[in-house]
Scaffold this active site. Structure first.
Site, mmCIF file in Angstrom:
data_model
loop_
_atom_site.group_PDB
_atom_site.id
_atom_site.type_symbol
_atom_site.label_atom_id
_atom_site.label_comp_id
_atom_site.label_asym_id
_atom_site.label_seq_id
_atom_site.Cartn_x
_atom_site.Cartn_y
_atom_site.Cartn_z
ATOM 1 N NE ARG A 121 1.190 10.196 10.336
ATOM 2 C CZ ARG A 121 0.726 9.153 9.659
ATOM 3 N NH1 ARG A 121 -0.524 8.797 9.785
ATOM 4 N NH2 ARG A 121 1.483 8.472 8.847
ATOM 5 C CE LYS A 155 -1.721 1.591 4.035
ATOM 6 N NZ LYS A 155 -1.412 3.007 4.283
ATOM 7 C CG ASN A 156 2.514 2.713 3.598
ATOM 8 O OD1 ASN A 156 1.338 3.053 3.448
ATOM 9 N ND2 ASN A 156 3.062 2.512 4.785
ATOM 10 N NE ARG A 169 -6.848 4.734 5.658
ATOM 11 C CZ ARG A 169 -5.962 5.328 6.436
ATOM 12 N NH1 ARG A 169 -6.237 5.569 7.694
ATOM 13 N NH2 ARG A 169 -4.790 5.692 5.963
ATOM 14 C CG ASP A 180 3.031 1.393 9.616
ATOM 15 O OD1 ASP A 180 2.710 2.246 10.459
ATOM 16 O OD2 ASP A 180 3.180 1.664 8.408
ATOM 17 C CB CYS A 231 -3.317 11.671 11.816
ATOM 18 S SG CYS A 231 -3.163 9.898 11.713
#
Ligand code: UD1
Length: 422
Positions: free
Chosen positions: A123, A22-23, A400, A308, A118
């Site tokens: 952030r 994803k990233n 997501r 993560d 967030c």
């Protein structure tokens, strides 16, 4: 709103195919803005964040097509390009800020909404702004938007980052490909997603050296062409599914996984008593024997233990033998899964940036609430190990970043289903 219902206790056996990252994909997609020729991404993950980036790029005037059931993303940005990234899209996903560098490089100006608060911390964007200013951009904040412009285009510069921010490194890397002269990024992020982006940009004709190290040198070129690029494996999805047999028992092979993507994480699993074996096709994971042992973990930028995977690791350590300490150094508010794990009978104490986890024999199923992407999957993992039924609510966070989590875990024997409410 959907929820995921998990009944704990099943051992897991079989294979799980790991998707493209994803990233990486979220950084690769804005690279379409750097060329008028087609850019095609293979091995794309099918996630709602990718749909959000698609909408953002379409709102800027790019053509973005999802092919082969979402596995291939075909993009073209012939122009004209709209240079305003609207709050309504940016607020949904912080990675929307990755259009700032490419827009500035292509059009010489851009207006990009600040992402806003967030759930896992403040952030801010100061590192992106300082870096692009070093390259000659003038940037000011008005009405919640960053208004950026250049006079005569971006110029190569020495760009030291005060912290190895992933997003700032990606923004500068993309901007520098079309800047005049040479840019040197010092203290650059070294994540595999940066290397993947650099490989794609190089295939488009960029001159980049040192991606994957702390110093990246980019020599600007006049124009970039099209390319077809395969997105690197998602190391966070990989680590998440590696934890499933570690928590539940059994043996699972994560197809497409490589040790080099998760070295620090695999070392911690080994310390906890979990064997990870690299095969020709992926990574095979199983507990060595009996109960998992407590370990201490500190999150760090790559190649350290990824933030993560911190929530998912906590789910494992909740039933480990002994006391573990989890230190979160990247985000200031990333323990929101802890109170939910407490509801399942875990023993977790938070003090500042450190969670102390005292392992209990068994967790107990409970209704819990997903608060962010990685927290939601940690609750599913905890539910797989718990006695009885766990209902994870608010799973839109999950969608997501994880494609078909119930199918992937169900196929290896987990008792898991998605319940849709009308
Ligand atoms: C990326 C990942 C995210 C991961 C994070 C850290 C994507 C799309 N997302 O996010 O999943 O958790 O890396 O590995 O790739 N910071 C500042 N000022 C800035 C930029 C960042 O203070 O200008 C701070 C942030 O608040 C945070 C830390 O630096 O505390 C890390 O942020 P960064 O590396 O930029 O993460 P992202 O690129 O947003």
């Amino acid at each position: 709103m959907d929820s995921i219902v998990v009944t704990g206790g099943a051992e897991l056996r079989g294979t799980i195919q790991i998707a493209g990252a994803k990233n990486a994909c979220l950084a690769l997609m804005p690279a379409t803005l750097l060329t008028e020729e087609p850019l095609t991404l293979m091995n794309a993950p099918r996630l709602s964040d990718i749909k959000t980036m698609t909408l953002l790029l379409q709102s800027l005037g790019s053509e973005v097509q999802s092919l082969q059931d979402g596995r291939v993303i075909a993009m073209s940005s012939l122009g004209p390009i709209n240079t305003t990234a609207d709050y309504d899209i940016v607020r949904k996903m912080r990675a929307s800020n990755l259009v700032l560098g490419p827009l500035l490089a292509r059009e010489g100006h851009a207006v990009v909404s600040l992402p806003g608060g967030c759930a896992i911390g403040a952030r801010p964007m100061d590192i992106h702004v300082t870096a692009l200013e070093a390259m000659g951009a003038e940037i000011e904040l008005r009405d919640g938007y960053l208004h950026a412009k250049t006079t005569g285009g971006l110029k190569g510069a020495h760009v030291p980052l005060r912290f190895a921010s992933v997003g700032a490194t990606e923004n500068v890397l993309m901007a520098a490909t079309l800047a005049k002269g040479t840019t040197v990024i010092d203290n650059a992020a070294r994540e595999p997603e940066i290397v993947d982006l650099a490989e794609c940009l190089s295939a488009m004709g960029a001159h980049i050296e040192g991606a994957g190290t702390s110093t990246i040198t980019i020599e600007g070129v006049d124009r970039l062409g099209g390319a077809t690029h395969r997105v690197v494996t998602d190391r966070i999805e990989l680590g998440t599914y590696m934890l499933a047999p570690a928590i539940c028992g059994g043996e699972v092979e994560c197809l497409g996984g490589r040790l080099s993507l998760v070295t620090a994480f695999a070392e911690k699993l080994d310390e906890a008593g979990i064997a990870v074996e690299e095969t020709n096709t992926g990574l095979k994971v199983a507990r060595r024997n009996g109960r998992v042992s407590a370990v201490d973990v500190r999150t760090e930028p790559f190649p350290g233990f990824p933030t993560d995977l911190q929530a998912q690791m906590m789910a494992l350590l909740c039933t480990a033998e002994g006391v573990s300490h989890l230190e979160e150094t990247i985000f200031e508010n990333r323990f929101m899964h802890a109170p939910e794990l407490l509801r399942m009978g875990a023993d977790v104490e938070i003090q500042g940036g450190t969670a102390t986890v005292t392992g209990v024999e068994r967790l107990k199923g409970a209704p819990v609430m997903a608060t962010d992407l990685r927290a939601s999957v940690s609750l599913i993992l905890a539910g797989l190990a718990a006695e009885g039924e766990t209902v994870v609510n608010r799973v839109y966070h999950l969608d997501r970043g994880y494609e078909h989590v119930e199918e992937k875990l169900g196929a290896v024997g987990a008792k898991i289903e998605r319940v849709s409410e009308a």
